[in-house]
Scaffold this active site. Structure first.
Site, mmCIF file in Angstrom:
data_model
loop_
_atom_site.group_PDB
_atom_site.id
_atom_site.type_symbol
_atom_site.label_atom_id
_atom_site.label_comp_id
_atom_site.label_asym_id
_atom_site.label_seq_id
_atom_site.Cartn_x
_atom_site.Cartn_y
_atom_site.Cartn_z
ATOM 1 N N HIS A 1 13.502 -32.360 14.462
ATOM 2 C CA HIS A 1 13.473 -31.014 14.312
ATOM 3 C C HIS A 1 12.328 -30.206 15.218
ATOM 4 O O HIS A 1 11.932 -29.182 15.421
ATOM 5 C CB HIS A 1 12.732 -30.662 12.799
ATOM 6 N N ASN B 1 26.883 -26.762 6.426
ATOM 7 C CA ASN B 1 27.278 -26.743 7.933
ATOM 8 C C ASN B 1 27.731 -25.481 8.590
ATOM 9 O O ASN B 1 28.100 -25.364 9.767
ATOM 10 C CB ASN B 1 28.388 -27.812 7.986
ATOM 11 N N HIS C 1 24.453 -34.484 11.010
ATOM 12 C CA HIS C 1 25.226 -34.051 10.064
ATOM 13 C C HIS C 1 26.675 -34.789 9.952
ATOM 14 O O HIS C 1 27.041 -34.942 8.867
ATOM 15 C CB HIS C 1 25.517 -32.767 9.933
ATOM 16 N N ASP D 1 9.041 -25.818 15.696
ATOM 17 C CA ASP D 1 7.731 -26.219 16.361
ATOM 18 C C ASP D 1 7.380 -25.254 17.597
ATOM 19 O O ASP D 1 8.221 -24.260 17.530
ATOM 20 C CB ASP D 1 7.495 -27.818 16.632
ATOM 21 N N ARG E 1 21.670 -31.706 16.002
ATOM 22 C CA ARG E 1 21.954 -31.591 14.419
ATOM 23 C C ARG E 1 23.299 -32.003 14.039
ATOM 24 O O ARG E 1 23.731 -32.543 13.058
ATOM 25 C CB ARG E 1 21.749 -29.888 14.035
ATOM 26 N N ASP F 1 31.944 -40.431 12.508
ATOM 27 C CA ASP F 1 33.250 -40.564 12.662
ATOM 28 C C ASP F 1 33.842 -39.285 13.107
ATOM 29 O O ASP F 1 35.214 -39.259 13.029
ATOM 30 C CB ASP F 1 34.243 -41.083 11.403
ATOM 31 N N THR G 1 7.001 -25.864 20.632
ATOM 32 C CA THR G 1 7.635 -25.797 21.927
ATOM 33 C C THR G 1 9.011 -26.276 21.538
ATOM 34 O O THR G 1 9.693 -27.338 21.751
ATOM 35 C CB THR G 1 7.050 -26.936 22.622
ATOM 36 N N ASP H 1 9.181 -33.147 22.211
ATOM 37 C CA ASP H 1 7.966 -33.713 22.075
ATOM 38 C C ASP H 1 7.561 -34.135 20.749
ATOM 39 O O ASP H 1 8.263 -34.133 19.843
ATOM 40 C CB ASP H 1 6.845 -32.630 22.890
ATOM 41 N N PRO I 1 20.922 -34.098 3.162
ATOM 42 C CA PRO I 1 19.527 -33.996 2.673
ATOM 43 C C PRO I 1 19.028 -32.591 2.981
ATOM 44 O O PRO I 1 19.243 -31.770 3.954
ATOM 45 C CB PRO I 1 18.522 -34.764 3.764
#
Length: 325
Positions: free
Chosen positions: A194, A97, A69, A248, A65, A77, A250, A255, A164
């Site tokens: 995700h 954040n 971000h 999810d 993540r 950078d 798992t 996956d 987003p």
């Protein structure tokens, strides 16, 4: 419409892949950038990431993540690593954040690299390599990270408004990604990140209570799944501040389960669920749900493309990732 998609799908996907690779070839980066100046760099970073992940299983999702971000604001950078100062509120303290964590992993890797090869490896490259490492460590694909990024000197919390949001629809997401030179395929593929991670209730609770004048609950949610989320995320103040949901089933494994969940109406974010409600993105999500190897190949291509966003020769190699030189 369905039979046309099935007939032309391989050609279309191939075109997406070719476009991604052609974008990569224009980058000012090189997989062998540190081959002479710091040949042990990748080993140092990988060992640091592995050790941190053993201690804290949340590290992989957090580092991945962090990379997203970082690249989405001013390009890749390492501006997300800079600390706020008395005169400037930095990106890491912007609302989207505040929940980004595990900066210490990058700090540790940087400290070791400064001992091994001083003033050589940028913090931006450390994030990019660490992001690859957490994917591979979690069972996902491996790839050669292109290197040579410089560290930026500017970081503003106000810029994080451009990240987003989990409430965006497909049209808004496509527009957001397009501003970074990323296409529809990249949107669906990178959203697959995700597959690792967890979200607190605040990011999706609007789907569960008083959703609209006609629906108490977002109708795009599977009914049983929605009831489960409502139990985990009751209205405030009767809620544990740490309550939430894995993205999810798992969540510690990289996956294609994320896409299977979307097709079952079990996307946690409305932005995720919207991907299977729009003809522009649904067929790609369906393809990834059916073929994990295809998802892995396209994820590598999109990660390389994302890693080129905003790359330039301007900047520096920070001595410490939290402050400019």
């Amino acid at each position: 419409m369905a039979f046309k998609i099935s007939i032309f799908f391989p050609i279309t996907l191939l075109l997406f892949t070719v476009l991604s690779v052609s974008s990569i070839s224009k980058a000012e980066l090189d997989a062998q950038y540190y081959a002479q100046t710091c040949p042990q760099m990748e080993k140092i970073i990988s060992e640091t990431v592995l050790n941190a992940s053993k201690y804290d299983p949340k590290v992989p999702a957090r580092i991945l993540r962090m990379f997203f971000h970082d690249c989405f604001i001013r390009g890749c950078d390492a501006s997300i690593l800079l600390d706020s100062t008395p005169t400037n509120k930095a990106e890491k303290d912007g609302p989207p954040n505040v929940s980004v964590r595990s900066f210490y992993v990058i700090d540790d890797a940087k400290a070791k690299l400064e001992q091994a090869c001083p003033h050589t490896v940028s913090c931006a490259d450390i994030i990019a390599i660490a992001a690859r490492d957490v994917v591979t460590l979690s069972g996902g694909p491996n790839w050669d990270v292109l290197k040579g990024r410089k560290d930026g000197r500017v970081s503003k919390a106000s810029d994080t408004i451009n990240l987003p949001a989990p409430t965006l629809n497909v049209s808004q997401l496509i527009q957001s990604f397009a501003k970074r030179g990323l296409g529809v395929k990249d949107l669906v593929t990178l959203s697959g990140g995700h597959t690792l991670g967890f979200s607190h209730c605040s990011s999706f609770e609007a789907r569960l209570h008083n959703f609209s004048l006609l629906h108490e609950i977002d109708p795009s949610l599977d009914t049983e799944f929605a009831q489960d989320l409502r139990k985990k995320c009751p209205p405030k103040p009767n809620r544990d501040q740490n309550a939430g949901q894995f993205l999810d089933s798992t969540a510690s494994v990289f996956d294609n389960d994320y896409y299977k969940r979307l097709l079952a109406g079990q996307g946690v974010f409305s932005s995720d669920q919207s991907l299977v409600g729009d003809y522009r993105t649904k067929w790609i999500a369906e393809a990834f749900a059916k073929d994990q190897n295809l998802f892995f190949r396209e994820f590598v291509a999109s990660m390389l493309k994302l890693g080129n966003v905003g790359v330039s020769e301007k900047g520096e190699v920070r001595l410490h990732c939290r402050v400019v030189n």
